[in-house]
Design an enzyme around this catalytic site. Structure first.
Site, mmCIF file in Angstrom:
data_model
loop_
_atom_site.group_PDB
_atom_site.id
_atom_site.type_symbol
_atom_site.label_atom_id
_atom_site.label_comp_id
_atom_site.label_asym_id
_atom_site.label_seq_id
_atom_site.Cartn_x
_atom_site.Cartn_y
_atom_site.Cartn_z
ATOM 1 N N HIS A 164 1.042 -1.165 0.025
ATOM 2 C CA HIS A 164 0.053 -0.145 0.157
ATOM 3 C C HIS A 164 0.925 1.424 0.091
ATOM 4 O O HIS A 164 0.305 2.555 -0.070
ATOM 5 C CB HIS A 164 -0.841 0.023 1.279
ATOM 6 C CG HIS A 164 -1.916 -0.935 1.172
ATOM 7 N ND1 HIS A 164 -3.251 -0.538 0.623
ATOM 8 C CD2 HIS A 164 -2.015 -2.413 1.374
ATOM 9 C CE1 HIS A 164 -4.106 -1.944 0.884
ATOM 10 N NE2 HIS A 164 -3.359 -2.979 0.972
ATOM 11 N N ASP A 378 3.535 9.505 -0.829
ATOM 12 C CA ASP A 378 2.131 8.830 -0.338
ATOM 13 C C ASP A 378 1.926 7.961 -1.405
ATOM 14 O O ASP A 378 1.688 8.150 -2.631
ATOM 15 C CB ASP A 378 1.039 10.051 -0.235
ATOM 16 C CG ASP A 378 0.027 9.569 0.869
ATOM 17 O OD1 ASP A 378 -0.122 8.469 1.255
ATOM 18 O OD2 ASP A 378 -0.912 10.437 1.397
HETATM 19 O O1 LIG Z 1 -2.238 1.228 10.814
HETATM 20 P P1 LIG Z 1 -1.531 2.235 11.197
HETATM 21 O O2 LIG Z 1 -0.178 2.335 11.573
HETATM 22 O O3 LIG Z 1 -2.521 3.071 12.166
HETATM 23 O O4 LIG Z 1 -1.626 3.261 9.892
HETATM 24 C C1 LIG Z 1 -2.771 3.346 8.939
HETATM 25 C C2 LIG Z 1 -2.570 2.636 7.538
HETATM 26 O O5 LIG Z 1 -1.630 3.677 6.851
HETATM 27 C C3 LIG Z 1 -1.127 3.478 5.542
HETATM 28 O O6 LIG Z 1 -2.043 3.559 4.539
HETATM 29 C C4 LIG Z 1 -1.675 3.483 3.244
HETATM 30 O O7 LIG Z 1 -2.728 2.511 2.503
HETATM 31 C C5 LIG Z 1 -3.769 3.575 1.889
HETATM 32 C C6 LIG Z 1 -4.635 2.526 1.258
HETATM 33 O O8 LIG Z 1 -3.866 1.836 0.246
HETATM 34 C C7 LIG Z 1 -2.896 4.459 0.847
HETATM 35 O O9 LIG Z 1 -3.907 5.431 0.388
HETATM 36 C C8 LIG Z 1 -2.016 5.445 1.741
HETATM 37 O O10 LIG Z 1 -1.255 6.183 0.897
HETATM 38 C C9 LIG Z 1 -0.985 4.530 2.300
HETATM 39 O O11 LIG Z 1 -0.321 5.414 3.331
HETATM 40 C C10 LIG Z 1 -0.604 1.965 5.792
HETATM 41 O O12 LIG Z 1 -0.141 1.423 4.577
HETATM 42 C C11 LIG Z 1 -1.520 1.185 6.304
HETATM 43 O O13 LIG Z 1 -1.110 -0.459 6.527
HETATM 44 C C12 LIG Z 1 -2.116 1.376 7.781
HETATM 45 O O14 LIG Z 1 -2.718 0.676 8.232
HETATM 46 O O1 LIG Z 2 -10.586 11.741 10.744
HETATM 47 C C1 LIG Z 2 -10.364 11.009 9.900
HETATM 48 C C2 LIG Z 2 -9.334 11.051 9.099
HETATM 49 C C3 LIG Z 2 -9.086 10.336 8.082
HETATM 50 N N1 LIG Z 2 -10.167 9.207 7.858
HETATM 51 C C4 LIG Z 2 -10.161 8.231 6.920
HETATM 52 O O2 LIG Z 2 -8.722 7.709 6.839
HETATM 53 C C5 LIG Z 2 -8.414 7.548 5.206
HETATM 54 C C6 LIG Z 2 -6.950 8.119 4.947
HETATM 55 O O3 LIG Z 2 -6.473 7.370 3.985
HETATM 56 P P1 LIG Z 2 -5.432 7.950 3.250
HETATM 57 O O4 LIG Z 2 -5.076 6.864 1.971
HETATM 58 O O5 LIG Z 2 -5.771 9.189 2.591
HETATM 59 O O6 LIG Z 2 -3.910 7.963 4.026
HETATM 60 P P2 LIG Z 2 -3.394 6.908 5.209
HETATM 61 O O7 LIG Z 2 -3.917 7.363 6.432
HETATM 62 O O8 LIG Z 2 -3.732 5.618 4.739
HETATM 63 O O9 LIG Z 2 -2.000 7.104 4.624
HETATM 64 C C7 LIG Z 2 -9.477 7.985 4.565
HETATM 65 O O10 LIG Z 2 -10.259 6.873 4.097
HETATM 66 C C8 LIG Z 2 -9.930 9.001 5.387
HETATM 67 O O11 LIG Z 2 -11.496 9.004 5.158
HETATM 68 C C9 LIG Z 2 -11.166 9.329 8.700
HETATM 69 O O12 LIG Z 2 -12.054 8.379 8.444
HETATM 70 N N2 LIG Z 2 -11.254 9.918 9.687
#
Ligand SMILES: O=P(O)(O)OC[C@H]1O[C@H](O[C@H]2O[C@H](CO)[C@@H](O)[C@H](O)[C@H]2O)[C@H](O)[C@@H](O)[C@@H]1O
Ligand SMILES: O=c1ccn([C@@H]2O[C@H](COP(=O)(O)OP(=O)(O)O)[C@@H](O)[C@H]2O)c(=O)[nH]1
Length: 490
Positions: A164, A378
């Site tokens: 991801h 990202d």
């Molecule tokens: O599980 P956390 O450590 O709390 O972090 C939350 C998730 O963040 C990352 O998100 C990524 O996946 C998104 C969907 O594919 C993508 O849009 C975003 O750019 C990425 O940063 C992480 O990859 C997840 O594993 C985490 O659960």
């Molecule tokens: O207060 C918040 C902030 C973020 N999001 C959700 O968290 C996801 C963030 O995904 P993104 O790919 O933009 O970034 P990531 O946090 O996975 O790196 C999106 O679906 C947002 O709608 C949410 O539900 N509540």
């Protein structure tokens, strides 16, 4: 658990549900906010699916249970595992390294040892519950060793992996002391998916350099070795997306629209509302965005009484030192901007350090004239796609960093390089002043793209590729192909 077996198993660091304990001690499991569960839920229900992952709290032991037709299999992580495997190796080594070393990665052998042993535990758990000839889909950078471990335990399985986050250029990846083990770990999969074409290319190059295999996009050929026959692996881009239709339906609800109007009113009905929504993460470029805004107010190109920036910064990985420092820096900057340009009853930045439910997110998107996505790096950035999906009124302007996966698809956004502060300032002014016909034209094109390439499209494309490239007949995939064919296109 011993007697259970499932034809299709998804495994990710976190489960798709969060455990909540009410004041009276009642336990509930709420669906997490991610799009992944929405995408996979129908397939998993029909294909006899199970989901293996960590329940999100230390030392939590919980029996497997059913939730909306999916078997949920929680794995226990101890406090030590969380500190070394999750906060350490996943989020203080791999995360900064894979995001182009925006922050310096830390390399600790003790963290690596924990990463290996936790990955082995995930692989063992999956091996124990997957039916003969079944299919396993491994998610993300926390579990890069699982494909190989699983293949060793269960050569009968078909294994997919999806990354991801970005996969960095070899010059950066090669810093990692355990680079060869990581690449070998991933090569245990039949199909390895990435967000961008560039990520797949970076991975193939790492394979050529470290393992000497021949690659011809999208294929990587592993020669026969000892009793292991030759194998062909697919490494390819499958950009993830959102459930666009569901998001639009949410935004169309009268109560969500009323909430959007209320938000504007609560903010004092400024001429322009700008919005940023990010996990409080150094990859998201929140500091760069605030700097541009601060300068625009200072230059007089924006007038504090007319404009408002709402910044949602949801708490993330708060025990990792770099994240703590970032919070201090961002909150200091917000305080400076509001101190320099605030007047009684109006502050130019409304800063919210909370997570919000999806309904509130949709209302915020509808209330915002300009959406600022200024990430320095990202994987995808789903927020950009959600903003577009919510704007059924064909209004609003998306300012989008070129360094997000989303920018490969969302070409009609106002694209920016967040390192170029002057360029970002000009883009913000352009977005604020953009005439209505241009806003409508751009938003329509963006919405078409997000509707067509939604999250169901993402999972369908990945699983079809996996079905075609699996080694031999596979019960799990036969069933999955059938399910995929029957799913309506959205
Ligand atoms: O599980 P956390 O450590 O709390 O972090 C939350 C998730 O963040 C990352 O998100 C990524 O996946 C998104 C969907 O594919 C993508 O849009 C975003 O750019 C990425 O940063 C992480 O990859 C997840 O594993 C985490 O659960
Ligand atoms: O207060 C918040 C902030 C973020 N999001 C959700 O968290 C996801 C963030 O995904 P993104 O790919 O933009 O970034 P990531 O946090 O996975 O790196 C999106 O679906 C947002 O709608 C949410 O539900 N509540």
């Amino acid at each position: 658990m011993v007697d259970e077996s499932y034809a299709f198993v998804v495994v990710s660091n976190r489960l798709p549900v969060d455990r909540v304990v009410d004041d009276d001690g009642t336990e509930r499991w709420n669906q997490g906010p991610g799009g992944l569960v929405t995408a996979l839920e129908p397939i998993m229900r029909e294909a006899d699916g199970a989901w293996v992952g960590w329940a999100g709290a230390p030392d939590l032991e919980h029996e497997p249970f059913d939730r909306d037709g999916i078997r949920i299999v929680p794995l226990t992580l101890s406090q030590d595992d969380i500190e070394r495997y999750y906060e350490g190796f996943s989020n203080d080594t791999l995360w900064p390294l894979y995001h182009d070393v925006i922050a310096p990665p830390s390399y600790h052998r003790i963290w690596w040892d924990s990463y290996v042993s936790v990955n082995q535990r995930f692989a063992n758990a999956v091996a124990g519950i997957t039916a003969h000839g079944g299919t396993v889909w491994v998610q993300d950078y926390q579990l890069q060793l699982v494909p190989r471990m699983l293949r060793q335990l269960r050569p009968d399985l078909t294994i997919g992996f999806f990354n991801h986050i970005p996969f960095p250029a070899y010059g950066i990846f090669s810093q990692l002391p355990w680079r060869t083990q990581i690449v070998e770990g991933l090569m245990g999969a039949d199909v390895i998916g990435f967000q961008r074409v560039a990520d797949a290319g970076n991975f193939s190059r790492a394979v050529r350099r470290l393992l000497g295999y021949t690659t011809k996009s999208p294929y990587i050929d592993i020669p026969a070795r000892g009793e292991h026959p030759s194998r062909r692996v697919v490494a390819k881009a499958f950009p993830i997306s959102i459930d666009a239709q569901a998001f639009e339906q949410l935004a169309r609800r009268p109560e969500v629209q009323a909430r959007a109007a209320q938000i504007r009113q609560d903010l004092g009905n400024p001429t322009t509302i700008m919005l940023g929504v990010d996990r409080l993460d150094y990859t998201k470029g929140i500091g760069h965005r605030l700097k541009a805004y601060h300068e625009l107010l200072g230059d007089g190109r924006l007038v504090a009484e007319d404009v408002m920036l709402v910044q949602v910064a949801s708490p993330s990985r708060e025990r990792v030192e770099t994240y703590r420092q970032l919070r201090d820096e961002i909150e200091l900057t917000v305080g400076r901007i509001n101190g320099d340009f605030g007047v009684l009853g109006h502050e130019p930045v409304s800063y919210l350090h909370h997570g919000f439910p999806r309904e509130e997110m949709a209302a915020l998107y509808l209330a915002a004239d300009v959406m600022l996505v200024t990430a320095l790096r990202d994987g995808m950035n789903l927020v950009a796609k959600e903003y577009v999906a919510a704007r059924f009124d064909d209004d609003g302007v998306l300012v989008l960093s070129e360094f997000t996966g989303a920018s490969d698809e969302l070409r009609q956004a106002v694209l920016i390089n967040p390192h170029d502060i002057d360029g970002m300032k000009d883009a913000i002014v352009r977005a604020i002043e953009m005439p209505r016909p241009e806003r409508r034209r751009r938003m329509r094109a963006l919405r078409k793209r997000v509707r067509e390439n939604d999250v169901a499209h993402w999972s369908r494309e990945f699983l079809r590729t996996l079905a075609r490239h699996s080694d031999g007949p596979s019960e799990g995939l036969g069933e999955l192909e059938w399910t995929l064919e029957r799913r309506p296109r959205s």
